[in-house]
Scaffold this motif. Structure first.
Motif, PDB file in Angstrom:
ATOM      1  N   VAL A   1       0.845  -1.199   0.000  1.00 48.07           N
ATOM      2  CA  VAL A   1       0.000   0.000   0.000  1.00 48.07           C
ATOM      3  C   VAL A   1       0.878   1.246   0.000  1.00 48.07           C
ATOM      4  O   VAL A   1       1.845   1.345   0.762  1.00 48.07           O
ATOM      5  N   HIS A   2       0.521   2.177  -0.853  1.00 52.20           N
ATOM      6  CA  HIS A   2       1.227   3.457  -0.939  1.00 52.20           C
ATOM      7  C   HIS A   2       0.204   4.579  -0.786  1.00 52.20           C
ATOM      8  O   HIS A   2      -0.771   4.642  -1.543  1.00 52.20           O
ATOM      9  N   ILE A   3       0.407   5.449   0.196  1.00 51.48           N
ATOM     10  CA  ILE A   3      -0.482   6.591   0.417  1.00 51.48           C
ATOM     11  C   ILE A   3       0.290   7.875   0.148  1.00 51.48           C
ATOM     12  O   ILE A   3       1.390   8.074   0.668  1.00 51.48           O
ATOM     13  N   ILE A   4      -0.295   8.729  -0.669  1.00 52.97           N
ATOM     14  CA  ILE A   4       0.291  10.055  -0.934  1.00 52.97           C
ATOM     15  C   ILE A   4      -0.522  11.087  -0.174  1.00 52.97           C
ATOM     16  O   ILE A   4      -1.725  11.229  -0.390  1.00 52.97           O
ATOM     17  N   ASP A   5       0.139  11.793   0.738  1.00 51.19           N
ATOM     18  CA  ASP A   5      -0.492  12.843   1.531  1.00 51.19           C
ATOM     19  C   ASP A   5      -0.071  14.191   0.945  1.00 51.19           C
ATOM     20  O   ASP A   5       1.097  14.581   1.047  1.00 51.19           O
ATOM     21  N   LEU A   6      -1.032  14.882   0.320  1.00 47.93           N
ATOM     22  CA  LEU A   6      -0.696  16.134  -0.362  1.00 47.93           C
ATOM     23  C   LEU A   6      -0.377  17.270   0.601  1.00 47.93           C
ATOM     24  O   LEU A   6       0.076  18.327   0.176  1.00 47.93           O
ATOM     25  N   CYS A   7      -0.633  17.056   1.885  1.00 54.44           N
ATOM     26  CA  CYS A   7      -0.201  18.026   2.908  1.00 54.44           C
ATOM     27  C   CYS A   7       0.119  17.262   4.181  1.00 54.44           C
ATOM     28  O   CYS A   7      -0.716  17.125   5.072  1.00 54.44           O
ATOM     29  N   ALA A   8       1.334  16.730   4.238  1.00 46.45           N
ATOM     30  CA  ALA A   8       1.734  15.884   5.362  1.00 46.45           C
ATOM     31  C   ALA A   8       2.061  16.753   6.569  1.00 46.45           C
ATOM     32  O   ALA A   8       3.206  17.147   6.791  1.00 46.45           O
ATOM     33  N   PHE A   9       1.035  17.052   7.324  1.00 47.88           N
ATOM     34  CA  PHE A   9       1.220  17.950   8.461  1.00 47.88           C
ATOM     35  C   PHE A   9       0.977  17.262   9.801  1.00 47.88           C
ATOM     36  O   PHE A   9       1.744  17.424  10.745  1.00 47.88           O
ATOM     37  N   GLU A  10      -0.111  16.491   9.901  1.00 47.43           N
ATOM     38  CA  GLU A  10      -0.550  15.964  11.188  1.00 47.43           C
ATOM     39  C   GLU A  10      -0.297  14.450  11.289  1.00 47.43           C
ATOM     40  O   GLU A  10      -0.978  13.651  10.636  1.00 47.43           O
TER      41      GLU A  10
ATOM     42  N   SER B   1       6.183  22.806  -2.581  1.00 52.48           N
ATOM     43  CA  SER B   1       4.795  23.231  -2.589  1.00 52.48           C
ATOM     44  C   SER B   1       4.038  22.375  -3.594  1.00 52.48           C
ATOM     45  O   SER B   1       4.629  21.749  -4.481  1.00 52.48           O
ATOM     46  N   LEU B   2       2.729  22.374  -3.465  1.00 49.90           N
ATOM     47  CA  LEU B   2       1.911  21.546  -4.340  1.00 49.90           C
ATOM     48  C   LEU B   2       2.046  21.977  -5.797  1.00 49.90           C
ATOM     49  O   LEU B   2       2.079  21.143  -6.710  1.00 49.90           O
ATOM     50  N   GLU B   3       2.149  23.278  -6.027  1.00 51.66           N
ATOM     51  CA  GLU B   3       2.209  23.790  -7.397  1.00 51.66           C
ATOM     52  C   GLU B   3       3.516  23.448  -8.089  1.00 51.66           C
ATOM     53  O   GLU B   3       3.602  23.458  -9.325  1.00 51.66           O
ATOM     54  N   ASN B   4       4.557  23.126  -7.300  1.00 53.11           N
ATOM     55  CA  ASN B   4       5.861  22.778  -7.879  1.00 53.11           C
ATOM     56  C   ASN B   4       6.153  21.285  -7.788  1.00 53.11           C
ATOM     57  O   ASN B   4       7.294  20.855  -8.004  1.00 53.11           O
TER      58      ASN B   4
ATOM     59  N   ALA C   1      -3.374   5.164  -2.745  1.00 51.25           N
ATOM     60  CA  ALA C   1      -4.437   6.041  -2.247  1.00 51.25           C
ATOM     61  C   ALA C   1      -3.865   7.438  -2.067  1.00 51.25           C
ATOM     62  O   ALA C   1      -2.693   7.599  -1.716  1.00 51.25           O
ATOM     63  N   ILE C   2      -4.689   8.444  -2.317  1.00 51.73           N
ATOM     64  CA  ILE C   2      -4.256   9.836  -2.205  1.00 51.73           C
ATOM     65  C   ILE C   2      -5.168  10.557  -1.231  1.00 51.73           C
ATOM     66  O   ILE C   2      -6.395  10.418  -1.292  1.00 51.73           O
ATOM     67  N   SER C   3      -4.570  11.326  -0.332  1.00 48.74           N
ATOM     68  CA  SER C   3      -5.320  12.129   0.634  1.00 48.74           C
ATOM     69  C   SER C   3      -4.998  13.602   0.421  1.00 48.74           C
ATOM     70  O   SER C   3      -3.829  14.000   0.424  1.00 48.74           O
ATOM     71  N   SER C   4      -6.049  14.405   0.223  1.00 52.57           N
ATOM     72  CA  SER C   4      -5.879  15.856   0.070  1.00 52.57           C
ATOM     73  C   SER C   4      -6.808  16.553   1.045  1.00 52.57           C
ATOM     74  O   SER C   4      -8.023  16.495   0.909  1.00 52.57           O
ATOM     75  N   VAL C   5      -6.242  17.203   2.031  1.00 49.84           N
ATOM     76  CA  VAL C   5      -7.022  17.901   3.060  1.00 49.84           C
ATOM     77  C   VAL C   5      -6.748  19.395   2.964  1.00 49.84           C
ATOM     78  O   VAL C   5      -5.648  19.864   3.281  1.00 49.84           O
ATOM     79  N   LEU C   6      -7.726  20.141   2.460  1.00 51.65           N
ATOM     80  CA  LEU C   6      -7.681  21.611   2.383  1.00 51.65           C
ATOM     81  C   LEU C   6      -6.477  22.115   1.594  1.00 51.65           C
ATOM     82  O   LEU C   6      -5.812  23.068   1.984  1.00 51.65           O
ATOM     83  N   GLN C   7      -6.208  21.470   0.437  1.00 53.62           N
ATOM     84  CA  GLN C   7      -5.025  21.819  -0.340  1.00 53.62           C
ATOM     85  C   GLN C   7      -5.300  22.260  -1.768  1.00 53.62           C
ATOM     86  O   GLN C   7      -4.648  23.174  -2.282  1.00 53.62           O
TER      87      GLN C   7
END
Length: 483
Positions: free
Chosen positions: A163-172, A231-234, A249-255
């Motif tokens: 399993v591979h998870i991509i967190d577009l904002c790995a903060f928490e 950054s996400l744009e780069n 799986a991809i997780s995007s929270v407020l990004q």
């Protein structure tokens, strides 16, 4: 509705014909009438009347700023300052942050002055981490988003060994710690888990890697963390190192909304400026005729009384214009090209990406009225952490929405209906979130004693609400092959 907590200290009061509010439209904007000494009754306004007074002058001020009438805007700001306070009730706090944002927009008319006044302001990484941590701790929205996202991922990767998870904002780290704990109890045993975390600050990712690695070792789960500092744009998709044979799986929270600035800049260069519709004096009169309604209820029920978008601004927010969002569409199409089993997206459920200032001010007032109201109803005003979060998170978002334009304006919230069009154009198909996720989210609210918060389901998506006001959407999407 959303502002019921604002009047809890002083009780509700109706606006009658003898109320001081009847004088609002009669009060001139001449400098000589600005002080409270000219209108001593200003000090005696009850909570609801004060809220209406502040809304009246915030909208008046925003209208002056939009039309370039700086002197009149300054007079309106003086009036608002008589009652706005970052330590007062919800409406007073909102007014304080909106006036700061409007003033900042005015100052940008003099770039040298604006730069000089902001030259020594430094936002440290520790403050950035702190303010988002406070949002996670003081409000349930991120907890709910993480729980719903994790449940959807668990269901999608059932039986998978890689399993591979991509967190577009790995903060928490808490989100993935909870997922690791859930995976450790799988009857078939835990999979080999790799998480790719994307964040602009190296220190945030280092802390994330440390916490998750420690938890994985404790649970005896094979684990790798792949940090991507950008950054996400780069983002370079090659840095995600997606491999054949792994369930992605991809997780995007407020990004995702931050990418809309790129499209706006492109469209701005290729199209003439739109004309913002002014705030009519007839609309101001409607404020004075309200009876037994809190400020939030008025904002929620009668937004058309505040502002009617111009045809130009309406066209720019139409779902039909989504195919013009080249940068966002390209990014979503690139994610689709990774063939994810699932992508779960959380975004603010509000439209604050209009081209006109008045449109954004009204949308922001509606949204942040509910955000400040839920804090007002659930925690004391004097808590330092609450004031810090309101200033450093909500206040900065409000300032970005109102004072910034072009690439500088990153806070561009849009509703799910618009994101759905983009995602479908990119090739994604919607996946209904499960009833199990809804039940778990409800239990979380009960366990923390979060009164006033609730979750609504519609077309397989969840909406995180304060009272009846939808504030955030959570939706789930899958890779769909073109036929």
């Amino acid at each position: 509705m959303v502002m019921a907590g604002m009047v809890q200290d002083e009780g509700s009061s109706s606006v009658t014909s003898s109320s001081p509010l009847q004088y609002f439209s009669l009060m001139s904007l001449s400098p000589g009438s600005m002080g409270s000494s000219a209108y001593p009754w200003l000090k005696e306004l009850k909570s609801e009347e004060r809220g209406l007074y502040l809304i009246h002058h915030l909208l008046l001020c925003a209208n002056h700023v939009a039309s370039g009438s700086i002197e009149n805007a300054n007079h309106a700001l003086e009036r608002i300052s008589l009652h706005a306070s970052p330590e007062g009730d919800a409406m007073q706090r909102i007014a304080a942050h909106f006036t700061e944002a409007l003033a900042d927009r005015i100052l940008k008319s003099w770039p040298g002055l604006h730069k000089a006044l902001n030259s020594t302001k430094i936002a440290s990484i520790s403050e950035h981490i702190l303010v988002h941590r406070l949002f996670y701790e003081l409000c349930p929205f991120l907890k709910l988003s993480y729980l719903i996202t994790n449940q959807a991922i668990l269901e999608a990767i059932q039986g998978e060994k890689m399993v591979h998870i991509i967190d577009l904002c790995a903060f928490e780290p808490a989100q993935w710690i909870n997922l690791l704990q859930s995976l450790s109890t799988r009857s078939e045993g835990p999979p080999h888990l790799r998480i790719t975390g994307i964040h602009g600050q190296k220190e945030v990712l280092e802390q994330m890697a440390l916490r998750l690695t420690e938890e994985a070792e404790k649970l005896d789960i094979p684990f790798q963390f792949n940090p991507v500092v950008c950054s996400l744009e780069n983002l370079d998709l090659e840095s995600l190192r997606v491999k054949t044979g792994e369930a992605l799986a991809i997780s995007s929270v407020l990004q995702l909304h931050s990418l809309l600035a790129l499209d706006d800049e492109t469209q701005r260069r290729n199209s003439p400026p739109s004309v913002s519709k002014s705030f009519s004096s007839n609309n101001l009169q409607r404020i004075l005729k309200m009876k037994q309604r809190t400020t939030g209820e008025w904002l929620e029920k009668d937004p058309v009384h505040i502002y009617s978008p111009s045809p130009d601004s309406a066209s720019t927010s139409s779902p039909l214009s989504m195919n013009a969002s080249t940068e966002v569409n390209s990014f979503l199409t690139a994610l689709w090209g990774l063939s994810p089993k699932l992508m779960v997206i959380t975004e603010q459920e509000t439209n604050q990406n209009g081209s006109g200032l008045m449109e954004r001010v009204v949308e922001a007032l509606n949204f942040y009225a509910a955000m400040f109201d839920c804090l007002e109803s659930t925690m004391p005003r004097a808590i330092v952490e609450r004031q810090r979060m309101e200033k450093m998170l909500f206040g900065e978002e409000i300032k970005n929405i109102i004072a910034c334009e072009g690439l500088e304006r990153k806070v561009r919230h849009e509703k799910l209906e618009r994101w759905s069009v983009r995602l479908e154009l990119a090739g994604f198909g919607r996946v209904s979130l499960s009833y199990s996720g809804m039940l778990q989210a409800g239990r979380l609210l009960q366990s923390y004693g979060y009164d006033g918060y609730n979750i609504k389901e519609e077309n397989g998506c969840f909406f995180l609400c304060w009272q009846e006001r939808r504030l955030f959407s959570v939706s789930s999407w899958r890779f769909r092959r073109y036929e």
